[in-house]
Design a protein around this motif. Structure first.
Motif, PDB file in Angstrom:
ATOM      1  N   ALA A  32      90.702 -10.765  47.782  1.00  0.00           N
ATOM      2  CA  ALA A  32      90.944 -11.120  49.181  1.00  0.00           C
ATOM      3  C   ALA A  32      89.695 -11.724  49.812  1.00  0.00           C
ATOM      4  O   ALA A  32      89.756 -12.730  50.526  1.00  0.00           O
ATOM      5  N   LEU A  33      88.549 -11.111  49.551  1.00  0.00           N
ATOM      6  CA  LEU A  33      87.304 -11.618  50.123  1.00  0.00           C
ATOM      7  C   LEU A  33      86.949 -12.982  49.544  1.00  0.00           C
ATOM      8  O   LEU A  33      86.549 -13.905  50.268  1.00  0.00           O
ATOM      9  N   VAL A  34      87.099 -13.116  48.234  1.00  0.00           N
ATOM     10  CA  VAL A  34      86.753 -14.392  47.598  1.00  0.00           C
ATOM     11  C   VAL A  34      87.687 -15.503  48.049  1.00  0.00           C
ATOM     12  O   VAL A  34      87.247 -16.628  48.337  1.00  0.00           O
ATOM     13  N   SER A  35      88.990 -15.204  48.128  1.00  0.00           N
ATOM     14  CA  SER A  35      89.942 -16.234  48.543  1.00  0.00           C
ATOM     15  C   SER A  35      89.687 -16.679  49.975  1.00  0.00           C
ATOM     16  O   SER A  35      89.780 -17.874  50.296  1.00  0.00           O
ATOM     17  N   ALA A  36      89.351 -15.732  50.849  1.00  0.00           N
ATOM     18  CA  ALA A  36      89.070 -16.085  52.237  1.00  0.00           C
ATOM     19  C   ALA A  36      87.804 -16.925  52.344  1.00  0.00           C
ATOM     20  O   ALA A  36      87.687 -17.803  53.211  1.00  0.00           O
ATOM     21  N   THR A  37      86.851 -16.684  51.450  1.00  0.00           N
ATOM     22  CA  THR A  37      85.593 -17.434  51.470  1.00  0.00           C
ATOM     23  C   THR A  37      85.770 -18.843  50.915  1.00  0.00           C
ATOM     24  O   THR A  37      85.227 -19.812  51.456  1.00  0.00           O
ATOM     25  N   LEU A  38      86.541 -18.981  49.845  1.00  0.00           N
ATOM     26  CA  LEU A  38      86.652 -20.269  49.164  1.00  0.00           C
ATOM     27  C   LEU A  38      87.726 -21.178  49.735  1.00  0.00           C
ATOM     28  O   LEU A  38      87.589 -22.404  49.696  1.00  0.00           O
ATOM     29  N   GLY A  39      88.837 -20.630  50.239  1.00  0.00           N
ATOM     30  CA  GLY A  39      89.948 -21.464  50.679  1.00  0.00           C
ATOM     31  C   GLY A  39      90.868 -21.806  49.520  1.00  0.00           C
ATOM     32  O   GLY A  39      90.503 -21.649  48.350  1.00  0.00           O
ATOM     33  N   PRO A  40      92.092 -22.297  49.815  1.00  0.00           N
ATOM     34  CA  PRO A  40      93.101 -22.514  48.762  1.00  0.00           C
ATOM     35  C   PRO A  40      92.659 -23.435  47.635  1.00  0.00           C
ATOM     36  O   PRO A  40      92.845 -23.120  46.459  1.00  0.00           O
ATOM     37  N   ALA A  41      92.079 -24.592  47.948  1.00  0.00           N
ATOM     38  CA  ALA A  41      91.745 -25.562  46.903  1.00  0.00           C
ATOM     39  C   ALA A  41      90.694 -25.018  45.946  1.00  0.00           C
ATOM     40  O   ALA A  41      90.872 -25.042  44.722  1.00  0.00           O
ATOM     41  N   ASP A  42      89.578 -24.506  46.470  1.00  0.00           N
ATOM     42  CA  ASP A  42      88.527 -23.961  45.612  1.00  0.00           C
ATOM     43  C   ASP A  42      88.963 -22.666  44.935  1.00  0.00           C
ATOM     44  O   ASP A  42      88.558 -22.382  43.801  1.00  0.00           O
ATOM     45  N   PHE A  43      89.792 -21.873  45.633  1.00  0.00           N
ATOM     46  CA  PHE A  43      90.251 -20.630  45.030  1.00  0.00           C
ATOM     47  C   PHE A  43      91.158 -20.909  43.837  1.00  0.00           C
ATOM     48  O   PHE A  43      91.150 -20.158  42.856  1.00  0.00           O
ATOM     49  N   ASP A 243      99.059 -25.940  46.335  1.00  0.00           N
ATOM     50  CA  ASP A 243     100.116 -25.088  45.781  1.00  0.00           C
ATOM     51  C   ASP A 243      99.587 -24.183  44.678  1.00  0.00           C
ATOM     52  O   ASP A 243     100.039 -23.035  44.532  1.00  0.00           O
ATOM     53  N   SER A 244      98.630 -24.682  43.895  1.00  0.00           N
ATOM     54  CA  SER A 244      98.075 -23.832  42.840  1.00  0.00           C
ATOM     55  C   SER A 244      97.277 -22.673  43.443  1.00  0.00           C
ATOM     56  O   SER A 244      97.254 -21.569  42.884  1.00  0.00           O
ATOM     57  N   GLY A 245      96.632 -22.928  44.592  1.00  0.00           N
ATOM     58  CA  GLY A 245      95.940 -21.842  45.270  1.00  0.00           C
ATOM     59  C   GLY A 245      96.899 -20.803  45.808  1.00  0.00           C
ATOM     60  O   GLY A 245      96.641 -19.590  45.712  1.00  0.00           O
ATOM     61  N   SER A 246      98.016 -21.247  46.379  1.00  0.00           N
ATOM     62  CA  SER A 246      99.038 -20.310  46.862  1.00  0.00           C
ATOM     63  C   SER A 246      99.621 -19.510  45.712  1.00  0.00           C
ATOM     64  O   SER A 246      99.852 -18.294  45.816  1.00  0.00           O
ATOM     65  N   TYR A 247      99.863 -20.197  44.590  1.00  0.00           N
ATOM     66  CA  TYR A 247     100.382 -19.503  43.414  1.00  0.00           C
ATOM     67  C   TYR A 247      99.388 -18.449  42.930  1.00  0.00           C
ATOM     68  O   TYR A 247      99.773 -17.325  42.597  1.00  0.00           O
ATOM     69  N   ALA A 248      98.099 -18.825  42.899  1.00  0.00           N
ATOM     70  CA  ALA A 248      97.071 -17.898  42.416  1.00  0.00           C
ATOM     71  C   ALA A 248      96.998 -16.649  43.280  1.00  0.00           C
ATOM     72  O   ALA A 248      96.835 -15.534  42.771  1.00  0.00           O
ATOM     73  N   LEU A 249      97.120 -16.822  44.594  1.00  0.00           N
ATOM     74  CA  LEU A 249      97.081 -15.656  45.474  1.00  0.00           C
ATOM     75  C   LEU A 249      98.291 -14.765  45.248  1.00  0.00           C
ATOM     76  O   LEU A 249      98.181 -13.541  45.156  1.00  0.00           O
ATOM     77  N   ALA A 250      99.478 -15.380  45.157  1.00  0.00           N
ATOM     78  CA  ALA A 250     100.685 -14.586  44.913  1.00  0.00           C
ATOM     79  C   ALA A 250     100.607 -13.882  43.563  1.00  0.00           C
ATOM     80  O   ALA A 250     101.007 -12.719  43.429  1.00  0.00           O
ATOM     81  N   PRO A 309     102.063  -9.477  56.265  1.00  0.00           N
ATOM     82  CA  PRO A 309     100.818  -8.697  56.355  1.00  0.00           C
ATOM     83  C   PRO A 309     100.022  -8.682  55.062  1.00  0.00           C
ATOM     84  O   PRO A 309      98.785  -8.707  55.089  1.00  0.00           O
ATOM     85  N   LEU A 310     100.705  -8.650  53.916  1.00  0.00           N
ATOM     86  CA  LEU A 310      99.995  -8.626  52.642  1.00  0.00           C
ATOM     87  C   LEU A 310      99.214  -9.918  52.417  1.00  0.00           C
ATOM     88  O   LEU A 310      98.068  -9.899  51.968  1.00  0.00           O
ATOM     89  N   VAL A 311      99.826 -11.049  52.740  1.00  0.00           N
ATOM     90  CA  VAL A 311      99.133 -12.327  52.597  1.00  0.00           C
ATOM     91  C   VAL A 311      98.004 -12.442  53.611  1.00  0.00           C
ATOM     92  O   VAL A 311      96.913 -12.945  53.308  1.00  0.00           O
ATOM     93  N   ALA A 312      98.249 -11.968  54.832  1.00  0.00           N
ATOM     94  CA  ALA A 312      97.207 -12.020  55.863  1.00  0.00           C
ATOM     95  C   ALA A 312      95.982 -11.220  55.434  1.00  0.00           C
ATOM     96  O   ALA A 312      94.833 -11.635  55.648  1.00  0.00           O
ATOM     97  N   LEU A 313      96.210 -10.056  54.795  1.00  0.00           N
ATOM     98  CA  LEU A 313      95.098  -9.242  54.323  1.00  0.00           C
ATOM     99  C   LEU A 313      94.428  -9.839  53.092  1.00  0.00           C
ATOM    100  O   LEU A 313      93.232  -9.653  52.877  1.00  0.00           O
ATOM    101  N   SER A 314      95.206 -10.554  52.286  1.00  0.00           N
ATOM    102  CA  SER A 314      94.689 -11.062  51.022  1.00  0.00           C
ATOM    103  C   SER A 314      93.900 -12.349  51.182  1.00  0.00           C
ATOM    104  O   SER A 314      92.821 -12.498  50.603  1.00  0.00           O
ATOM    105  N   VAL A 320      99.658 -18.962  53.910  1.00  0.00           N
ATOM    106  CA  VAL A 320     100.982 -18.554  54.386  1.00  0.00           C
ATOM    107  C   VAL A 320     102.087 -19.003  53.429  1.00  0.00           C
ATOM    108  O   VAL A 320     103.132 -18.342  53.321  1.00  0.00           O
ATOM    109  N   ASP A 321     101.873 -20.099  52.707  1.00  0.00           N
ATOM    110  CA  ASP A 321     102.900 -20.578  51.766  1.00  0.00           C
ATOM    111  C   ASP A 321     103.136 -19.605  50.619  1.00  0.00           C
ATOM    112  O   ASP A 321     104.154 -19.707  49.917  1.00  0.00           O
ATOM    113  N   ALA A 322     102.238 -18.674  50.429  1.00  0.00           N
ATOM    114  CA  ALA A 322     102.379 -17.727  49.321  1.00  0.00           C
ATOM    115  C   ALA A 322     103.332 -16.581  49.638  1.00  0.00           C
ATOM    116  O   ALA A 322     103.752 -15.858  48.728  1.00  0.00           O
TER     117      ALA A 322
END
Length: 422
Positions: A32-43, A243-250, A309-314, A320-322
């Motif tokens: 969650a911390l890393v994804s919030a720091t990097l953003g979808p594309a870099d994550f 989309d790959s970032g959203s997939y990775a988070l999910a 809420p799970l995506v918001a925390l993650s 949001v697309d995840a």
């Protein structure tokens, strides 16, 4: 197995399960911390490279299983003691060298800004493989308290690295560098915890025997990792960066089930290594798979009821697309976790049929995603989830046949234990 061991195992397994659960919570916070720091594309790029690292770290898991099996009572009675430290270090160094040599290629394939991300990842491999061997010593000796501590230190140091990433706005390269430091700290702590168990025993197995066992276990774990981890790499290949970032988070929520229930698969390794065949083995496997299914069902229900809420925390609003993907990921992760139980049981008992099935399924999954079902994250999840479901059913159908026999560690061991084949 003695009555005392039977009484201790449920409590010990619960301790290990709680520790691995806490470790997975910390792993969740790390992502969650890393994804919030990097953003979808870099994550998306980070997750793809990290998945590659998970695949290369398979020998760590293999060392844990084979060392654990060789630490069980039957081998201690024969004074057969092996830690695998030297072999694990060599394997880690070789994998690191190969990865560094491939750094420019991986940089371009995964669309990374620099090859240094790959270099830092490669340098994590030696401490990770050595840690795996040390965990095997603790697992085989049923030292679940110290084993739990190693899992918690692993997750805690990574979480500290993520905290630094957020505080100092790290990029992908710096995140991997920080997690390298975490891996080095972890192996140091693991060595301190295991040092009292490294000098006993007088009759270690032949080197070729150990390497053959390692190869078999690595092949099995490689198939499992290919089935359960390559989906993120495939998604990065066929989907857009966003989309790959959203997939990775999910996909994280599938990994929560998969890794969070690994204690169930690990706990059966020393038990099945000493058990006979027949009803006892079948009952143990059925109970283990049912426990995994129940845990996975709870996670899936949570993902279905509260995806927002799970995506918001993650990852925050950028992901949001995840939200609609979470329940797909959790169900898929549950199926992977059930497959993991069947595969670890086979590794413990010398049955390699599920290894072949898992490898075949991983290949079919990759072909389907690359050539046909790749228009959206939903299609990728449906493909990998469907493939995992088929493998889980095959594993279930194999269990009642009771065809598993004790693993042939050596002719000496088989003869000493009265298990020589006809």
């Amino acid at each position: 197995m003695t009555s005392r061991t039977r009484q201790v195992l449920p409590t010990a397994g619960l301790l290990l399960g709680v520790a691995m659960g806490l470790a997975n919570v910390m792993g969740y916070v790390f992502v969650a911390l890393v994804s919030a720091t990097l953003g979808p594309a870099d994550f998306g790029g980070y997750s793809a490279l990290n998945t590659y690292g998970v695949l290369l770290a398979m020998p760590a898991g293999a060392f844990q299983v084979i060392v654990a099996r060789r630490q069980t009572r039957m081998h201690r009675d024969l004074q057969r003691h092996v830690t695998g430290l030297g072999s694990s270090l060599v394997v880690g160094l070789v994998l690191a060298a190969i990865t560094i040599a491939l750094a420019p290629l991986l940089r371009d394939l995964l669309r990374l800004e620099t090859a240094w991300s790959v270099v830092w990842l490669a340098l994590m491999l030696p401490p990770m493989t050595v840690t795996g061997a040390l965990q095997g010593v603790l697992l085989g000796r049923e030292a679940y308290g110290r084993l739990s501590a190693v899992y918690l230190v692993t997750a805690g140091t990574r979480l500290a690295a993520a905290g630094l990433a957020v505080g100092w706005s790290y990029d992908v390269v710096e995140v991997f560098a920080a997690t390298l430091v975490a891996a080095v700290v972890t192996v140091g702590v693991a060595l301190a915890l295991v040092r009292g168990d490294l000098g006993t025993g007088t009759n270690a197995p032949r080197l070729l025997e150990l390497l053959a066992d390692l190869v078999r276990s690595n092949i099995a774990l490689a198939g499992l990792m290919a089935l359960s981890s390559l989906d993120v790499v495939l998604a990065r290949t066929v989907l857009t960066d966003h989309d790959s970032g959203s997939y990775a988070l999910a996909a994280l929520f599938g990994k929560v089930v998969f890794w969070g229930t690994q204690f169930v698969a690990l706990a059966i390794v020393p038990r099945l290594a000493e058990a006979g065949t027949g009803g006892h083995v079948r009952a143990t496997l059925h109970r283990s798979a049912l426990g995994v299914l129940l845990i996975g069902s709870v996670v899936s229900l949570g993902c279905a009821l509260a995806p927002g809420p799970l995506v918001a925390l993650s990852g925050g609003p950028a992901f949001v697309d995840a939200e609609p993907l979470l329940v797909w990921a959790a169900v898929t992760g549950t199926l992977w976790a059930i497959v993991q139980v069947w595969l670890f049981a086979g590794m413990s008992r010398g049955d390699h049929v599920m290894t072949a099935v898992v490898w075949l399924a991983a290949g079919v999954q990759a072909v389907l995603v690359l050539l046909a079902f790749n228009d959206s994250p939903y299609e990728v999840f449906a493909t990998v989830g469907g493939t995992a479901g088929v493998v889980a059913v095959i594993g279930l159908l194999r269990v009642p046949r009771g065809g598993m026999t004790p693993a042939p560690d050596s002719a000496e061991t088989a003869e000493a234990l009265g298990m020589t084949r006809e």
